[in-house]
Structures are given as C-alpha cells and as structure tokens.
Enzyme design. Structure first.
Site, PDB file in Angstrom:
ATOM      1  N   PRO A  87       0.822  -1.222   0.000  1.00 26.60           N
ATOM      2  CA  PRO A  87       0.000   0.000   0.000  1.00 26.60           C
ATOM      3  C   PRO A  87       0.859   1.277   0.000  1.00 26.60           C
ATOM      4  O   PRO A  87       0.350   2.365  -0.274  1.00 26.60           O
ATOM      5  CB  PRO A  87      -0.828  -0.101   1.279  1.00 26.60           C
ATOM      6  CG  PRO A  87      -0.526  -1.400   1.909  1.00 26.60           C
ATOM      7  CD  PRO A  87       0.562  -2.080   1.154  1.00 26.60           C
ATOM      8  N   GLU A 114       2.352  -7.724   9.013  1.00 25.32           N
ATOM      9  CA  GLU A 114       2.227  -6.278   9.175  1.00 25.32           C
ATOM     10  C   GLU A 114       3.068  -5.482   8.190  1.00 25.32           C
ATOM     11  O   GLU A 114       2.800  -4.348   7.872  1.00 25.32           O
ATOM     12  CB  GLU A 114       2.636  -5.873  10.604  1.00 25.32           C
ATOM     13  CG  GLU A 114       1.659  -6.323  11.647  1.00 25.32           C
ATOM     14  CD  GLU A 114       0.268  -5.789  11.389  1.00 25.32           C
ATOM     15  OE1 GLU A 114       0.093  -4.565  11.350  1.00 25.32           O
ATOM     16  OE2 GLU A 114      -0.651  -6.615  11.219  1.00 25.32           O
ATOM     17  N   ARG A 151      -3.563  -8.218 -20.449  1.00 26.08           N
ATOM     18  CA  ARG A 151      -4.589  -7.915 -21.460  1.00 26.08           C
ATOM     19  C   ARG A 151      -4.149  -6.879 -22.489  1.00 26.08           C
ATOM     20  O   ARG A 151      -4.765  -6.768 -23.538  1.00 26.08           O
ATOM     21  CB  ARG A 151      -5.931  -7.542 -20.819  1.00 26.08           C
ATOM     22  CG  ARG A 151      -6.012  -6.208 -20.174  1.00 26.08           C
ATOM     23  CD  ARG A 151      -7.366  -6.010 -19.520  1.00 26.08           C
ATOM     24  NE  ARG A 151      -8.423  -5.679 -20.476  1.00 26.08           N
ATOM     25  CZ  ARG A 151      -8.560  -4.496 -21.055  1.00 26.08           C
ATOM     26  NH1 ARG A 151      -7.663  -3.544 -20.809  1.00 26.08           N
ATOM     27  NH2 ARG A 151      -9.551  -4.244 -21.867  1.00 26.08           N
ATOM     28  N   ASP A 166     -10.366   1.380 -24.661  1.00 23.04           N
ATOM     29  CA  ASP A 166     -10.920   1.192 -23.334  1.00 23.04           C
ATOM     30  C   ASP A 166     -10.921   2.487 -22.542  1.00 23.04           C
ATOM     31  O   ASP A 166     -10.223   3.432 -22.845  1.00 23.04           O
ATOM     32  CB  ASP A 166     -10.077   0.198 -22.533  1.00 23.04           C
ATOM     33  CG  ASP A 166     -10.189  -1.193 -23.107  1.00 23.04           C
ATOM     34  OD1 ASP A 166     -11.082  -1.411 -23.919  1.00 23.04           O
ATOM     35  OD2 ASP A 166      -9.361  -2.028 -22.722  1.00 23.04           O
TER      36      ASP A 166
HETATM   37  N1  ADE Z   1      -0.872  -5.258  -0.088  1.00 16.06           N
HETATM   38  C1  ADE Z   1      -1.819  -4.946   0.808  1.00 16.06           C
HETATM   39  N2  ADE Z   1      -2.571  -3.923   0.393  1.00 16.06           N
HETATM   40  C2  ADE Z   1      -2.081  -3.551  -0.840  1.00 16.06           C
HETATM   41  C3  ADE Z   1      -2.430  -2.555  -1.784  1.00 16.06           C
HETATM   42  N3  ADE Z   1      -3.420  -1.685  -1.582  1.00 16.06           N
HETATM   43  N4  ADE Z   1      -1.700  -2.485  -2.920  1.00 16.06           N
HETATM   44  C4  ADE Z   1      -0.682  -3.338  -3.128  1.00 16.06           C
HETATM   45  N5  ADE Z   1      -0.314  -4.292  -2.276  1.00 16.06           N
HETATM   46  C5  ADE Z   1      -0.996  -4.412  -1.123  1.00 16.06           C
END
Ligand code: ADE
Length: 231
Positions: A87, A114, A151, A166
C-alpha cells in the site's frame, strides 16, 4: 513475457491463472507465469518466514532471508524488473500497465503480515500499490497487475485494437454500449447507433465519453482538457 510470483499462498492463483483470458494467454504462450512459495526457502527449522518487530509493537514482520534466497534462485533475476506490491507504493494505473507489458521478465513479491523487513525493499526496483486500502496480503494486488498487464500484450485480446479504446486511454472513460434487443422494457437504443452513419456514431461516442468522464471523473476530465484543448 515471463512473470515470477513470490508468494506464501500459491493456491490463491489457481482459478485466476487457469480461467478466461489469463488461461488462454498462458496456453498460447503469450505470457509465462511461475509461482514460487518462498516458505520453502526458509532456513528456520519450522519454515518460519516472519518474526516480531525490533523495538516491539503488534504484528509480525516478513523476514529478509527467505525472500532473498527465493529471489536469487530465479534464473535471470538480476536483469528482471523486481516489483514489491505494498500500500506504500506508487499508484498503479492503465499507463503503468501499458508500459510494463514491454518487460521481458518481471518478479513480484506478495507480502503478508504487518509489513516487510526494510531490507527487503532494497532487493526490489519499484513498489506498486493498487489503491488506498489495505489488503490481507499482496496476492490480489499481484493478480490485478498481472491481469491488467497481460490484457494489453499484443494478441491476448482477439481484437487486438479493442483495448486501445478502453476507459482511461486518452484520459476518457468509455462511451455507453448497447446490444440487441433495440428496445427493452420501454428503453430504446439511441437512434444514432442504428443509423449506420459511422461518422455520426463516432462523434456521438466521443461526446458521450466526454460527458461521462466529466460527470464521474472530474480529475480525468481536467487532464483530457489539458491535453486536447477545450471542447
Ligand atoms: N498489499 C496490501 N494492500 C495492498 C495494496 N493496496 N496495494 C498493493 N499491495 C498491497
């Protein structure tokens, strides 16, 4: 293109890699995908791949050793583009998918727990996030990347040109589509689409794309206007 996926849950990929367009792309050798369970590389006698964080705190941290050993076991890993899904990474989008399709070899690490031991980050070239939310692990994020990249590889989608139109290409969402019947529960297909006039159809579709983008994604609409001038 070859993609190696480092994961603790290879079975999560079973359906994804065997069905539909992904399944066909693999069968047709347009993309080759290898799953590597990096737990097998753990030198711990219980095959542990995580540990508690130095400095204390809740949760477990993914250890560097099994990831490093799994990574260096991959033939050609030095030249491959190594991607960490997290994230905290750069946001994934259609342009990135399009650019990544030209890589010969990609390695993706799917994290769990974590977080990663910070030294894992040094082993990878780029970090990618699929959005501002936290998943239980990186597998679904890796699937999103692989699906979007595959794709746009030439010949994966039978009408090779179709992906060029697209949503998100040229910063516009796609125009509305209709198919038979021409009338359903009092709702009819716009006359222009039945007119056979291809010039008018093209104009209508562009207008609808612009309208839809303005209504739903004002951020994209502004980008479109910047690049194309005012309507
Ligand atoms: N691992 C956990 N959440 C994630 C996300 N939003 N993007 C990429 N990998 C992740």
């Amino acid at each position: 293109m070859r993609i190696d996926i480092l994961t603790l849950f290879p079975k999560m990929f079973n359906g994804f890699l065997s069905e539909s367009i992904m399944g066909k792309a693999i069968n047709n050798k347009l993309v080759e995908i290898n799953l590597i369970d990096f737990r097998e590389f753990s030198t711990n006698k219980h095959k542990k791949v995580d540990d508690s964080p130095y400095g204390g705190g809740a949760g477990m941290v993914l250890s560097v050793q099994p990831v490093y050993d799994a990574l260096i076991s991959i033939k050609g890993y030095k030249e491959a583009l190594k991607i960490l899904v997290t994230p905290q990474g750069d946001r994934f989008n259609q342009t990135r998918a399009y650019n990544l399709k030209d890589e010969a070899h990609i390695i993706i690490l799917c994290g769990h727990y974590e977080g990663y031991d910070e030294r894992i980050r040094d082993l990878f070239d780029i970090e990618i996030s699929i959005g501002d939310y936290v998943l239980t692990g990186g597998e679904i994020a890796a699937m999103v990347l692989i699906d979007a990249i595959t794709r746009v590889i030439p010949n994966v989608i039978s009408n090779d040109e179709s992906h060029l139109f697209d949503s998100f290409n040229g910063n516009l969402l796609e125009h509305p589509h209709y198919t038979r019947p021409s009338e359903f529960m009092g709702k009819s297909v716009p006359d222009v689409l039945i007119s056979g006039n291809h010039k008018l159809i093209k104009e209508w579709r562009l207008k609808q794309s612009i309208k839809r983008t303005k209504e739903r994604r004002i951020d994209l609409y502004h980008k479109y206007k910047e690049e194309n001038g005012d309507e």
